[in-house]
Design a protein around this motif. Structure first.
Motif, PDB file in Angstrom:
ATOM      1  N   ALA A 102     -11.564  22.986  -6.461  1.00 36.33           N
ATOM      2  CA  ALA A 102     -11.162  23.870  -7.576  1.00 36.33           C
ATOM      3  C   ALA A 102      -9.546  24.288  -7.364  1.00 36.33           C
ATOM      4  CB  ALA A 102     -11.868  25.225  -7.736  1.00 36.33           C
ATOM      5  N   GLU A 103      -9.388  24.485  -6.153  1.00 37.76           N
ATOM      6  CA  GLU A 103      -7.944  25.093  -5.741  1.00 37.76           C
ATOM      7  C   GLU A 103      -6.973  23.747  -6.038  1.00 37.76           C
ATOM      8  OE1 GLU A 103      -5.103  27.097  -2.542  1.00 37.76           O
ATOM      9  OE2 GLU A 103      -7.039  26.382  -1.953  1.00 37.76           O
ATOM     10  N   ARG A 104      -7.317  22.781  -5.343  1.00 36.34           N
ATOM     11  CA  ARG A 104      -6.754  21.410  -5.495  1.00 36.34           C
ATOM     12  C   ARG A 104      -6.326  21.272  -6.973  1.00 36.34           C
ATOM     13  NH1 ARG A 104      -7.908  16.731  -6.246  1.00 36.34           N
ATOM     14  NH2 ARG A 104      -9.966  16.684  -5.633  1.00 36.34           N
ATOM     15  N   LEU A 105      -7.527  21.004  -7.851  1.00 38.56           N
ATOM     16  CA  LEU A 105      -7.215  20.907  -9.286  1.00 38.56           C
ATOM     17  C   LEU A 105      -6.618  21.607 -10.058  1.00 38.56           C
ATOM     18  CD1 LEU A 105     -10.974  19.652 -10.017  1.00 38.56           C
ATOM     19  CD2 LEU A 105      -8.738  18.107 -10.127  1.00 38.56           C
ATOM     20  N   ARG A 115      -4.018  23.496  -8.890  1.00 39.28           N
ATOM     21  CA  ARG A 115      -2.726  23.343  -8.349  1.00 39.28           C
ATOM     22  C   ARG A 115      -2.136  21.895  -8.903  1.00 39.28           C
ATOM     23  NH1 ARG A 115      -0.909  27.205  -5.185  1.00 39.28           N
ATOM     24  NH2 ARG A 115      -2.602  28.370  -3.712  1.00 39.28           N
ATOM     25  N   GLU A 116      -2.973  20.994  -8.863  1.00 38.12           N
ATOM     26  CA  GLU A 116      -2.326  19.667  -9.483  1.00 38.12           C
ATOM     27  C   GLU A 116      -2.402  19.262 -11.013  1.00 38.12           C
ATOM     28  OE1 GLU A 116      -4.888  16.583  -7.776  1.00 38.12           O
ATOM     29  OE2 GLU A 116      -4.090  17.013  -5.688  1.00 38.12           O
ATOM     30  N   GLN A 117      -3.381  20.060 -11.733  1.00 38.89           N
ATOM     31  CA  GLN A 117      -3.614  19.872 -13.257  1.00 38.89           C
ATOM     32  C   GLN A 117      -3.119  21.194 -13.964  1.00 38.89           C
ATOM     33  OE1 GLN A 117      -7.360  18.171 -13.822  1.00 38.89           O
ATOM     34  NE2 GLN A 117      -7.048  16.430 -12.663  1.00 38.89           N
ATOM     35  N   GLY A 118      -3.018  22.403 -13.130  1.00 39.58           N
ATOM     36  CA  GLY A 118      -2.793  23.616 -13.890  1.00 39.58           C
ATOM     37  C   GLY A 118      -4.301  24.198 -14.155  1.00 39.58           C
ATOM     38  N   PHE A 119      -4.194  25.438 -14.112  1.00 41.41           N
ATOM     39  CA  PHE A 119      -5.400  26.122 -14.154  1.00 41.41           C
ATOM     40  C   PHE A 119      -6.052  26.151 -15.620  1.00 41.41           C
ATOM     41  CE2 PHE A 119      -7.528  30.432 -15.073  1.00 41.41           C
ATOM     42  CZ  PHE A 119      -8.394  30.470 -14.072  1.00 41.41           C
ATOM     43  N   GLY A 120      -5.290  26.175 -16.534  1.00 48.00           N
ATOM     44  CA  GLY A 120      -5.911  26.105 -18.098  1.00 48.00           C
ATOM     45  C   GLY A 120      -6.355  24.498 -18.310  1.00 48.00           C
ATOM     46  N   SER A 121      -5.808  23.542 -17.542  1.00 46.22           N
ATOM     47  CA  SER A 121      -6.339  22.147 -17.770  1.00 46.22           C
ATOM     48  C   SER A 121      -7.804  21.842 -16.923  1.00 46.22           C
ATOM     49  CB  SER A 121      -5.170  21.280 -17.716  1.00 46.22           C
ATOM     50  OG  SER A 121      -4.050  21.221 -18.577  1.00 46.22           O
ATOM     51  N   SER A 122      -7.666  22.800 -15.865  1.00 50.10           N
ATOM     52  CA  SER A 122      -9.076  22.305 -15.169  1.00 50.10           C
ATOM     53  C   SER A 122     -10.144  22.939 -15.834  1.00 50.10           C
ATOM     54  CB  SER A 122      -8.665  23.023 -13.823  1.00 50.10           C
ATOM     55  OG  SER A 122      -7.637  22.505 -13.129  1.00 50.10           O
ATOM     56  N   VAL A 166     -21.056  30.477  -8.541  1.00 50.99           N
ATOM     57  CA  VAL A 166     -19.974  31.163  -8.364  1.00 50.99           C
ATOM     58  C   VAL A 166     -19.439  31.946  -9.247  1.00 50.99           C
ATOM     59  CG1 VAL A 166     -17.487  31.109  -7.165  1.00 50.99           C
ATOM     60  CG2 VAL A 166     -19.316  29.717  -6.426  1.00 50.99           C
ATOM     61  N   GLY A 167     -19.191  31.478 -10.516  1.00 48.79           N
ATOM     62  CA  GLY A 167     -18.847  32.216 -11.756  1.00 48.79           C
ATOM     63  C   GLY A 167     -18.002  31.275 -12.718  1.00 48.79           C
ATOM     64  N   ASP A 168     -17.218  31.831 -13.573  1.00 53.60           N
ATOM     65  CA  ASP A 168     -16.274  31.089 -14.372  1.00 53.60           C
ATOM     66  C   ASP A 168     -15.012  30.761 -13.512  1.00 53.60           C
ATOM     67  OD1 ASP A 168     -15.027  33.466 -14.274  1.00 53.60           O
ATOM     68  OD2 ASP A 168     -15.325  34.022 -16.257  1.00 53.60           O
ATOM     69  N   LYS A 169     -13.955  30.036 -14.248  1.00 53.96           N
ATOM     70  CA  LYS A 169     -12.980  29.731 -13.632  1.00 53.96           C
ATOM     71  C   LYS A 169     -12.170  30.865 -12.940  1.00 53.96           C
ATOM     72  CE  LYS A 169     -10.320  27.495 -16.220  1.00 53.96           C
ATOM     73  NZ  LYS A 169      -9.489  26.652 -17.128  1.00 53.96           N
ATOM     74  N   ASP A 170     -12.262  31.791 -13.700  1.00 56.87           N
ATOM     75  CA  ASP A 170     -11.534  33.242 -13.198  1.00 56.87           C
ATOM     76  C   ASP A 170     -12.236  33.631 -11.777  1.00 56.87           C
ATOM     77  OD1 ASP A 170     -10.096  33.306 -15.476  1.00 56.87           O
ATOM     78  OD2 ASP A 170     -10.800  34.867 -16.354  1.00 56.87           O
ATOM     79  N   ALA A 171     -13.444  33.759 -11.799  1.00 57.35           N
ATOM     80  CA  ALA A 171     -14.213  33.935 -10.557  1.00 57.35           C
ATOM     81  C   ALA A 171     -13.980  32.861  -9.406  1.00 57.35           C
ATOM     82  CB  ALA A 171     -15.677  34.072 -10.876  1.00 57.35           C
ATOM     83  N   LEU A 172     -13.827  31.597  -9.700  1.00 55.77           N
ATOM     84  CA  LEU A 172     -13.311  30.694  -8.695  1.00 55.77           C
ATOM     85  C   LEU A 172     -11.980  31.018  -8.180  1.00 55.77           C
ATOM     86  CD1 LEU A 172     -14.342  27.542 -10.466  1.00 55.77           C
ATOM     87  CD2 LEU A 172     -15.425  28.378  -8.389  1.00 55.77           C
ATOM     88  N   GLU A 206       2.437  29.682 -11.246  1.00 59.66           N
ATOM     89  CA  GLU A 206       1.475  29.536 -12.375  1.00 59.66           C
ATOM     90  C   GLU A 206      -0.072  30.110 -11.696  1.00 59.66           C
ATOM     91  OE1 GLU A 206      -1.308  26.762 -14.990  1.00 59.66           O
ATOM     92  OE2 GLU A 206       0.255  25.563 -13.934  1.00 59.66           O
ATOM     93  N   LEU A 207      -0.414  29.677 -10.927  1.00 63.81           N
ATOM     94  CA  LEU A 207      -1.689  30.090 -10.132  1.00 63.81           C
ATOM     95  C   LEU A 207      -1.732  31.395  -9.775  1.00 63.81           C
ATOM     96  CD1 LEU A 207      -4.364  28.408 -10.001  1.00 63.81           C
ATOM     97  CD2 LEU A 207      -3.866  28.035  -7.721  1.00 63.81           C
ATOM     98  N   SER A 208      -0.612  31.893  -9.232  1.00 64.72           N
ATOM     99  CA  SER A 208      -0.537  33.598  -8.897  1.00 64.72           C
ATOM    100  C   SER A 208      -0.487  34.538 -10.165  1.00 64.72           C
ATOM    101  CB  SER A 208       0.885  33.750  -8.023  1.00 64.72           C
ATOM    102  OG  SER A 208       0.715  33.046  -6.748  1.00 64.72           O
TER     103      SER A 208
END
Length: 186
Positions: free
Chosen positions: A5-8, A10-17, A36-42, A95-97
């Motif tokens: 999840a972290e790699r994607l 960072r590489e593709q952007g939070f919104g695109s993953s 674990v949960g949705d993307k926000d929880a990840l 962006e991720l922060s």
């Protein structure tokens, strides 16, 4: 799974993953990711895991019971050493922060940063300040002031309003104010 999840993110952007893409990359089912949960929880889990690892990594060599007096400048350096890894991490990917800060502000997901990890950092800060000429009361108040300044700086870095260098410089100003504080009783 969190690594994928972290790699994607960072590489593709939070919104695109997507959860599906994360599951495929991690070679697990989407249900496993969703446990674990949705993307926000990840995202919260990624940040919390990294921050916890930093705290746990310094538990051994960082002696909390050390009573050796510290001059103000040495204390200031050690305080900065405690928080600089976090500022650097937040500056790594703005962006991720920003996404992380937005999740935290929305309050839809709980973060250990404001619970157990907060207490760990407060304890570390207070132990350092207790070794300076500050009184025990001032050391406690100083630790809280530094913690809240640290949170504000992290959120400001995440917002992109400060770069890493400026954030560290501004936090140094707060540290110096606290460690050089001469209480009203003196």
């Amino acid at each position: 799974m969190l690594s994928s999840a972290e790699r994607l993110f960072r590489e593709q952007g939070f919104g695109s993953s997507t959860i599906r893409r994360i599951a495929t990359d991690a070679e697990v089912s989407t249900g496993t990711v969703m446990s674990v949960g949705d993307k926000d929880a990840l995202l919260v889990a990624i940040f919390d895991t990294w921050i916890a690892a930093v705290h746990h990594g310094r538990e051994g060599p960082h002696e909390q019971n050390d009573a050796t007096p510290l001059p103000a400048e040495a204390a200031a350096r050690q305080v900065l050493d405690l928080v600089e890894p976090f500022i650097t991490y937040f500056a790594l990917d703005l962006e991720l922060s920003r996404e992380y800060a937005a999740v935290i502000v929305r309050g839809s997901h709980q973060s250990e940063v404001f619970q157990g990890l907060a207490q760990a950092l407060l304890t570390e800060l207070e132990a350092l300040l207790a070794r300076t000429p500050l009184t025990a009361t001032e050391a406690g108040a100083g630790a809280r002031a530094l913690y809240f300044a640290y949170l504000g700086i992290l959120m400001t870095v995440g917002n992109g309003a400060l770069d890493q260098r400026a954030a560290i410089a501004q936090f140094q100003e707060v540290i110096h104010f606290v460690v050089h504080h001469e209480g009203s009783q003196r």
